[in-house]
Design a protein around this motif. Structure first.
Motif, PDB file in Angstrom:
ATOM      1  N   PHE A 244     -95.653  -5.480  34.391  1.00 32.97           N
ATOM      2  CA  PHE A 244     -95.406  -4.551  33.290  1.00 32.97           C
ATOM      3  C   PHE A 244     -94.212  -5.107  32.520  1.00 32.97           C
ATOM      4  O   PHE A 244     -93.128  -5.263  33.083  1.00 32.97           O
ATOM      5  CB  PHE A 244     -95.102  -3.161  33.871  1.00 32.97           C
ATOM      6  CG  PHE A 244     -95.112  -2.040  32.884  1.00 32.97           C
ATOM      7  CD1 PHE A 244     -94.035  -1.161  32.800  1.00 32.97           C
ATOM      8  CD2 PHE A 244     -96.199  -1.838  32.043  1.00 32.97           C
ATOM      9  CE1 PHE A 244     -94.043  -0.102  31.903  1.00 32.97           C
ATOM     10  CE2 PHE A 244     -96.216  -0.786  31.142  1.00 32.97           C
ATOM     11  CZ  PHE A 244     -95.135   0.093  31.076  1.00 32.97           C
TER      12      PHE A 244
ATOM     13  N   ARG B  19    -102.093  -2.962  26.823  1.00 30.97           N
ATOM     14  CA  ARG B  19    -102.687  -3.594  28.007  1.00 30.97           C
ATOM     15  C   ARG B  19    -103.360  -4.882  27.568  1.00 30.97           C
ATOM     16  O   ARG B  19    -103.954  -4.938  26.491  1.00 30.97           O
ATOM     17  CB  ARG B  19    -103.766  -2.697  28.629  1.00 30.97           C
ATOM     18  CG  ARG B  19    -103.253  -1.477  29.327  1.00 30.97           C
ATOM     19  CD  ARG B  19    -104.416  -0.660  29.869  1.00 30.97           C
ATOM     20  NE  ARG B  19    -103.962   0.561  30.491  1.00 30.97           N
ATOM     21  CZ  ARG B  19    -103.628   0.672  31.764  1.00 30.97           C
ATOM     22  NH1 ARG B  19    -103.717  -0.377  32.555  1.00 30.97           N
ATOM     23  NH2 ARG B  19    -103.213   1.822  32.269  1.00 30.97           N
TER      24      ARG B  19
ATOM     25  N   ARG C 173     -98.898  -3.803  29.920  1.00 34.16           N
ATOM     26  CA  ARG C 173     -99.343  -4.198  31.260  1.00 34.16           C
ATOM     27  C   ARG C 173    -100.206  -5.448  31.141  1.00 34.16           C
ATOM     28  O   ARG C 173    -101.263  -5.429  30.535  1.00 34.16           O
ATOM     29  CB  ARG C 173    -100.120  -3.072  31.930  1.00 34.16           C
ATOM     30  CG  ARG C 173    -100.500  -3.396  33.377  1.00 34.16           C
ATOM     31  CD  ARG C 173    -100.845  -2.175  34.191  1.00 34.16           C
ATOM     32  NE  ARG C 173     -99.786  -1.169  34.240  1.00 34.16           N
ATOM     33  CZ  ARG C 173     -98.703  -1.259  34.980  1.00 34.16           C
ATOM     34  NH1 ARG C 173     -98.503  -2.306  35.761  1.00 34.16           N
ATOM     35  NH2 ARG C 173     -97.817  -0.283  34.961  1.00 34.16           N
TER      36      ARG C 173
END
Lengths: 110, 120
Positions: B91, B10, B116
């Protein structure tokens, strides 16, 4: 050109069977099948090459009808773990023009 | 076997900054690596295909100057999103392909866990 998948979504009870279809308007070299669970990466299920192969492992199998340019994924005696989105991916030639279908969302209920 | 890692999983960045995403094949040599973008409840959209040591091939509509791809070795490919904007939030998933004749698999793609990206 993106292949067409049907149905878009299907809901099953545990133990029921399902068929997911993937078709293309172009002559295909291969069809790939992947399953993706929510928030995770797709995992490889199997590949079928032109020539009309049929492959399977455990209770998941697939066929490729070269004349129709259609592949079908068969899930028998579905389990809860089968839930997810199933994508087919098609190649026009080896290593070329790979594209995923829009996906079929499969939900298996207890 | 056939494990692909991605880093970071992330990332949140400010608009205008650049973000680099790494994709590594851990136990096989990926002759080809693919970069995809996936929006919620949508299919994976191929952005580019990269072969080790050569320039990436971008899909139509993907800006190659904005999404820089480097495939430095048979086990590493990087995607750099330059001057990121909120619409780049998505994503991003990479995959590695072993290629025909490897003696182990044929042409299947092994996917990383995805990254992400959120651009504020």
């Amino acid at each position: 050109q993106q292949p067409v998948q049907s149905p878009q979504a299907v809901i099953l009870r545990e133990g029921e069977d399902a068929v997911i279809n993937c078709s293309s308007s172009k002559a295909l070299y291969s069809v790939h099948w992947y399953r993706q669970k929510h928030g995770e990466a797709p995992i490889f299920l199997m590949i079928l090459l032109k020539g009309g192969e049929q492959k399977g492992h455990d209770k998941i199998s697939a066929s490729f009808n070269e004349k129709k340019q259609q592949s079908s994924l068969y899930l028998t005696a579905s389990q809860l773990s089968y839930s997810g989105t199933y994508f087919c991916g098609t190649e026009l030639n080896y290593g070329q023009n790979f594209v995923f279908g829009p996906g079929t969302r499969l939900s298996v209920l207890p | 076997g056939a494990v692909v890692s991605q880093h970071p999983s992330r990332v949140i960045c400010k608009s205008g900054t650049s973000v680099k995403i790494e994709c590594r094949s851990l136990d096989f040599q990926a002759t080809t690596m693919f970069w995809y973008r996936q929006f919620p409840k949508k299919s994976l959209m191929l952005m580019a295909t990269s072969n080790e040591g050569s320039k990436a091939t971008y899909e139509q509509g993907v800006e190659k100057d904005k999404f820089l791809i480097n495939h430095a070795s048979l086990t590493l490919s990087t995607l750099t999103v330059t001057s990121a904007h909120p619409e780049d939030s998505s994503f991003y998933i990479c995959s590695g392909q072993t290629g025909f004749g490897s003696g182990r698999y044929y042409n299947e793609q092994f996917f990383g866990p995805g990254t992400r990206l959120t651009v504020l």
